[in-house]
Design a protein around this motif. Structure first.
Motif, PDB file in Angstrom:
ATOM      1  N   GLU A  91    -105.625  27.797  -0.179  1.00  0.00           N
ATOM      2  CA  GLU A  91    -105.264  26.753  -0.721  1.00  0.00           C
ATOM      3  C   GLU A  91    -103.565  26.410  -1.210  1.00  0.00           C
ATOM      4  OE1 GLU A  91    -105.738  21.741  -2.342  1.00  0.00           O
ATOM      5  OE2 GLU A  91    -106.804  23.454  -3.486  1.00  0.00           O
ATOM      6  N   ALA A  92    -102.830  27.471  -1.983  1.00  0.00           N
ATOM      7  CA  ALA A  92    -101.714  26.986  -2.300  1.00  0.00           C
ATOM      8  C   ALA A  92    -100.794  27.472  -1.023  1.00  0.00           C
ATOM      9  CB  ALA A  92    -101.833  27.623  -2.964  1.00  0.00           C
ATOM     10  N   LEU A  93    -101.195  28.862  -0.532  1.00  0.00           N
ATOM     11  CA  LEU A  93    -100.371  29.554   0.422  1.00  0.00           C
ATOM     12  C   LEU A  93    -100.228  28.378   1.612  1.00  0.00           C
ATOM     13  CD1 LEU A  93    -101.959  32.887   0.617  1.00  0.00           C
ATOM     14  CD2 LEU A  93     -99.294  32.016   0.121  1.00  0.00           C
ATOM     15  N   ASP A  94    -101.693  27.757   1.866  1.00  0.00           N
ATOM     16  CA  ASP A  94    -101.595  27.190   3.352  1.00  0.00           C
ATOM     17  C   ASP A  94    -100.678  25.784   3.009  1.00  0.00           C
ATOM     18  OD1 ASP A  94    -102.818  25.965   5.261  1.00  0.00           O
ATOM     19  OD2 ASP A  94    -104.043  24.625   4.781  1.00  0.00           O
ATOM     20  N   LEU A  95    -100.994  25.038   1.836  1.00  0.00           N
ATOM     21  CA  LEU A  95     -99.672  23.754   2.177  1.00  0.00           C
ATOM     22  C   LEU A  95     -98.633  24.409   1.426  1.00  0.00           C
ATOM     23  CD1 LEU A  95    -102.012  21.903  -0.679  1.00  0.00           C
ATOM     24  CD2 LEU A  95    -101.690  21.270   1.485  1.00  0.00           C
ATOM     25  N   ASP A  96     -97.959  24.956   1.129  1.00  0.00           N
ATOM     26  CA  ASP A  96     -97.163  26.222   1.231  1.00  0.00           C
ATOM     27  C   ASP A  96     -96.446  25.895   2.967  1.00  0.00           C
ATOM     28  OD1 ASP A  96     -94.718  27.556  -1.377  1.00  0.00           O
ATOM     29  OD2 ASP A  96     -95.196  28.698   0.529  1.00  0.00           O
ATOM     30  N   ALA A  97     -97.147  27.312   3.439  1.00  0.00           N
ATOM     31  CA  ALA A  97     -97.197  27.374   4.905  1.00  0.00           C
ATOM     32  C   ALA A  97     -97.190  25.890   6.008  1.00  0.00           C
ATOM     33  CB  ALA A  97     -97.504  28.224   5.682  1.00  0.00           C
ATOM     34  N   GLN A  98     -97.818  24.977   5.689  1.00  0.00           N
ATOM     35  CA  GLN A  98     -97.128  23.519   5.712  1.00  0.00           C
ATOM     36  C   GLN A  98     -96.334  22.567   5.819  1.00  0.00           C
ATOM     37  OE1 GLN A  98    -101.059  21.229   7.226  1.00  0.00           O
ATOM     38  NE2 GLN A  98    -101.991  22.808   6.068  1.00  0.00           N
ATOM     39  N   HIS A  99     -96.284  22.349   4.702  1.00  0.00           N
ATOM     40  CA  HIS A  99     -95.014  21.784   4.086  1.00  0.00           C
ATOM     41  C   HIS A  99     -94.225  22.448   3.217  1.00  0.00           C
ATOM     42  CE1 HIS A  99     -97.869  18.685   5.604  1.00  0.00           C
ATOM     43  NE2 HIS A  99     -99.717  19.646   4.068  1.00  0.00           N
ATOM     44  N   VAL A 100     -93.726  23.206   2.439  1.00  0.00           N
ATOM     45  CA  VAL A 100     -92.532  23.458   1.739  1.00  0.00           C
ATOM     46  C   VAL A 100     -91.433  24.281   2.718  1.00  0.00           C
ATOM     47  CG1 VAL A 100     -91.981  24.958  -0.505  1.00  0.00           C
ATOM     48  CG2 VAL A 100     -93.843  23.546   0.283  1.00  0.00           C
ATOM     49  N   PHE A 101     -90.428  24.112   2.224  1.00  0.00           N
ATOM     50  CA  PHE A 101     -89.549  24.033   3.372  1.00  0.00           C
ATOM     51  C   PHE A 101     -88.787  25.326   2.498  1.00  0.00           C
ATOM     52  CE2 PHE A 101     -84.909  25.195   5.244  1.00  0.00           C
ATOM     53  CZ  PHE A 101     -85.797  25.135   6.409  1.00  0.00           C
ATOM     54  N   HIS A 102     -88.832  27.248   2.374  1.00  0.00           N
ATOM     55  CA  HIS A 102     -88.067  27.819   1.622  1.00  0.00           C
ATOM     56  C   HIS A 102     -86.747  28.081   1.941  1.00  0.00           C
ATOM     57  CE1 HIS A 102     -91.857  28.703  -0.970  1.00  0.00           C
ATOM     58  NE2 HIS A 102     -92.305  28.022   0.385  1.00  0.00           N
ATOM     59  N   TRP A 119     -83.466  30.729   1.848  1.00  0.00           N
ATOM     60  CA  TRP A 119     -82.870  31.941   2.189  1.00  0.00           C
ATOM     61  C   TRP A 119     -83.577  32.590   2.957  1.00  0.00           C
ATOM     62  CZ3 TRP A 119     -77.985  30.346   1.673  1.00  0.00           C
ATOM     63  CH2 TRP A 119     -77.178  30.368   0.878  1.00  0.00           C
ATOM     64  N   SER A 120     -84.672  31.865   3.872  1.00  0.00           N
ATOM     65  CA  SER A 120     -85.722  32.085   4.389  1.00  0.00           C
ATOM     66  C   SER A 120     -86.286  31.857   6.066  1.00  0.00           C
ATOM     67  CB  SER A 120     -87.028  31.754   4.348  1.00  0.00           C
ATOM     68  OG  SER A 120     -86.892  32.346   2.347  1.00  0.00           O
ATOM     69  N   ALA A 121     -86.641  32.554   6.858  1.00  0.00           N
ATOM     70  CA  ALA A 121     -86.979  32.132   8.047  1.00  0.00           C
ATOM     71  C   ALA A 121     -88.195  32.147   7.418  1.00  0.00           C
ATOM     72  CB  ALA A 121     -87.031  33.053   9.027  1.00  0.00           C
ATOM     73  N   GLN A 122     -88.647  30.485   8.682  1.00  0.00           N
ATOM     74  CA  GLN A 122     -89.765  29.895   7.430  1.00  0.00           C
ATOM     75  C   GLN A 122     -90.945  30.993   8.195  1.00  0.00           C
ATOM     76  OE1 GLN A 122     -89.512  27.173   4.923  1.00  0.00           O
ATOM     77  NE2 GLN A 122     -87.281  28.461   5.794  1.00  0.00           N
ATOM     78  N   ASP A 123     -91.436  30.691   9.315  1.00  0.00           N
ATOM     79  CA  ASP A 123     -92.689  31.636   9.969  1.00  0.00           C
ATOM     80  C   ASP A 123     -92.692  32.657   9.195  1.00  0.00           C
ATOM     81  OD1 ASP A 123     -92.456  29.295  10.699  1.00  0.00           O
ATOM     82  OD2 ASP A 123     -92.031  30.155  13.158  1.00  0.00           O
ATOM     83  N   GLY A 124     -94.058  33.335   9.018  1.00  0.00           N
ATOM     84  CA  GLY A 124     -94.160  34.462   8.859  1.00  0.00           C
ATOM     85  C   GLY A 124     -94.606  35.231   6.630  1.00  0.00           C
ATOM     86  N   ARG A 125     -94.114  33.355   5.990  1.00  0.00           N
ATOM     87  CA  ARG A 125     -94.290  33.994   4.638  1.00  0.00           C
ATOM     88  C   ARG A 125     -94.968  34.389   4.342  1.00  0.00           C
ATOM     89  NH1 ARG A 125     -92.236  31.222   1.816  1.00  0.00           N
ATOM     90  NH2 ARG A 125     -90.580  32.220   0.251  1.00  0.00           N
ATOM     91  N   THR A 126     -95.106  34.898   3.127  1.00  0.00           N
ATOM     92  CA  THR A 126     -96.337  35.588   2.510  1.00  0.00           C
ATOM     93  C   THR A 126     -95.798  35.368   1.099  1.00  0.00           C
ATOM     94  OG1 THR A 126     -96.691  38.076   3.114  1.00  0.00           O
ATOM     95  CG2 THR A 126     -97.843  36.822   4.246  1.00  0.00           C
ATOM     96  N   PRO A 127     -95.779  34.235   0.938  1.00  0.00           N
ATOM     97  CA  PRO A 127     -95.032  34.197  -0.754  1.00  0.00           C
ATOM     98  C   PRO A 127     -96.563  34.726  -2.021  1.00  0.00           C
ATOM     99  CG  PRO A 127     -95.797  32.071  -0.274  1.00  0.00           C
ATOM    100  CD  PRO A 127     -95.562  33.196   1.116  1.00  0.00           C
ATOM    101  N   LEU A 128     -95.602  35.074  -2.690  1.00  0.00           N
ATOM    102  CA  LEU A 128     -96.881  35.562  -4.566  1.00  0.00           C
ATOM    103  C   LEU A 128     -97.195  33.871  -4.382  1.00  0.00           C
ATOM    104  CD1 LEU A 128     -98.060  37.178  -6.791  1.00  0.00           C
ATOM    105  CD2 LEU A 128     -96.017  36.715  -8.091  1.00  0.00           C
TER     106      LEU A 128
END
Length: 449
Positions: A21-32, A34-43
């Motif tokens: 759930e944390a990863l899904d919400l992060d991918a959908q709604h959090v803009f990171h 120094w990063s390209a936004q697609d394809g991130r797999t954060p800890l």
């Protein structure tokens, strides 16, 4: 909260489900950043204690990154957490123009560790706006515009701070005016064809002075530099360099600003990194370690001369959350436990007796290590494909260093071709041994690949 506790909703969901759930919400709604936004797999980080963090499923990592080199007193120190809770029950916010007891106590505590001759603290929200306001003060006091900083540096991601920064992040953000860069000392990759630290120091100082002369000294308001450049590689300056910078600044009437955002408050085994060099700047900027990042906070420690300049002149700067009560309470508590628990002394001992020798021993065993440098709990291991040519280890191999460390239970700080070894100041001998063993095994894999 312990590593086996999954947090909010744990009764209805497994740890794996909460991580997902944390990863899904992060991918959908959090803009990171120094990063390209697609394809991130954060800890996923769900909790932490001391020198360790964990996810919702209880997978624990030894935090050798201190997140972003800021959790100096470790994660969730109970005294600091209690101070924040207590302040939240009294007053959660207050306008910066008011007088507030906890703000005054925070400033008093910070100044008690600064060199003699510092009078006041201007509080900001982080290190970037601390550097912004230090630049503003220097320009006001001198009536000049230009700021000289180093190419190997990072000063934050706001207007003047990012343009003061020397690395690649400056280039797409060059909107601020009046910024000039120079090269600082870095013998391992010398810009000056130096053969030893003394020569590197002498030539770097000559270069800095020539830049100021070429720009016109009467146009230079400030020299801004990290006491020890952190993100750029924990570039410990050679003996005499910072005192030489001080002499150059005095010669031309230039304000000397030392950025201690990453290096300050115990990180180097000193309260401030500048304490190791016997140099006193005009302004000191700070953030991160002042309260271990528990609540956003930073600031500028202001010399008496610059503070008094504004006694009858309006300082044209301010922030709604300057001296926020929750941040101030966390500062008072964090500095208090650093004093009472000997945390700065622990960082010094760890660096001198355990971490420094351990990293140098790794360098003796691994040809992939080009150089080890640092002090306290502030170290960088420069990784190379070839020791003779000093060719940096390529990005794919650095990715393997990060992955291998994490697979062995250690959260690393990887930057360019370097492994920054920056655990909390409270780290123990046993935790250092654990982390170094993971690094040792990971580098063995890299060399055998």
């Amino acid at each position: 909260m312990s590593p086996t506790t999954t947090g909010t909703g744990a009764g209805a969901s497994s740890g794996d489900a909460l991580n997902a759930e944390a990863l899904d919400l992060d991918a959908q709604h959090v803009f990171h950043s120094w990063s390209a936004q697609d394809g991130r797999t954060p800890l996923v980080v769900a909790g932490g204690s001391g020198s360790r963090v964990w996810d919702h499923d209880g997978r624990t990592l030894l935090d050798f990154s201190s997140q972003l080199v800021n959790t100096n007193v470790g994660h969730q120190h109970p005294v600091v957490v209690a101070a924040i809770r207590e302040q939240a029950g009294v007053l959660t916010t207050v306008a910066p123009a008011t007088a507030n007891l906890v703000r005054g106590r925070a400033a008093e505590s910070i100044l008690s560790h600064a060199p003699e001759g510092f009078a006041k603290v201007f509080f900001t929200n982080a290190g970037a706006d601390a550097n912004e306001n230090a630049i503003r003060m220097a320009r006001q006091v001198t009536g000049r515009d230009k700021v000289v900083s180093l190419y190997r540096s990072y000063h934050g991601n706001t207007g003047a701070a990012i343009v003061s920064t020397g690395d690649w992040r400056r280039v797409p953000n060059e909107y601020a005016r009046g910024h000039v860069h120079a090269f600082g000392p870095y013998l391992y990759r010398s810009e000056f064809w130096a053969v030893d630290q003394e020569q590197e120091c002498e030539r770097a100082l000559h270069h800095l002075e020539r830049v100021i002369q070429a720009e016109g000294p009467a146009s230079v308001a400030a020299v801004l530099m990290e006491t020890i450049p952190g993100t750029a590689g924990v570039l410990v300056p050679p003996a005499g360099y910072l005192t030489g910078v001080r002499e150059i600044c005095d010669r031309y009437g230039v304000v000397m600003i030392l950025d201690e955002v990453m290096a300050g408050f115990g990180r180097t085994g000193h309260w401030f990194a500048l304490d190791a060099y016997g140099v006193v700047p005009d302004l000191i900027t700070f953030a991160k370690g002042v309260n271990s990042g528990y609540v956003p906070a930073g600031g500028v420690i202001i010399s008496e001369a610059i503070s008094s300049y504004f006694d009858e002149r309006v300082f044209p700067g301010g922030l709604t959350y300057s001296g926020h009560p929750l941040a101030m309470a966390s500062i008072v508590a964090a500095l208090g436990v650093m004093e009472s628990e000997g945390i700065v002394a622990n960082a010094a001992r760890i660096g001198r007796d355990v971490l420094g020798p351990g990293l140098r021993a790794l360098a003796d065993r691994h040809t992939v290590i080009g150089e080890v440098r640092g002090m306290g709990v502030f170290w960088a291991v420069e990784l190379v494909a070839d020791r003779a040519t000093r060719e940096p280890l390529p990005a794919a191999a650095m990715g393997a260093v990060k992955a291998g460390s994490m697979a062995r239970g250690v959260l690393p700080f990887v930057q360019d071709n370097r492994l920054h070894v920056v655990p909390p100041c409270i780290v123990t001998d046993e935790e250092i041994a654990e982390g170094l063993a993971a690094i040792d095994a990971t580098l063995t894999d890299i060399e055998q690949a």
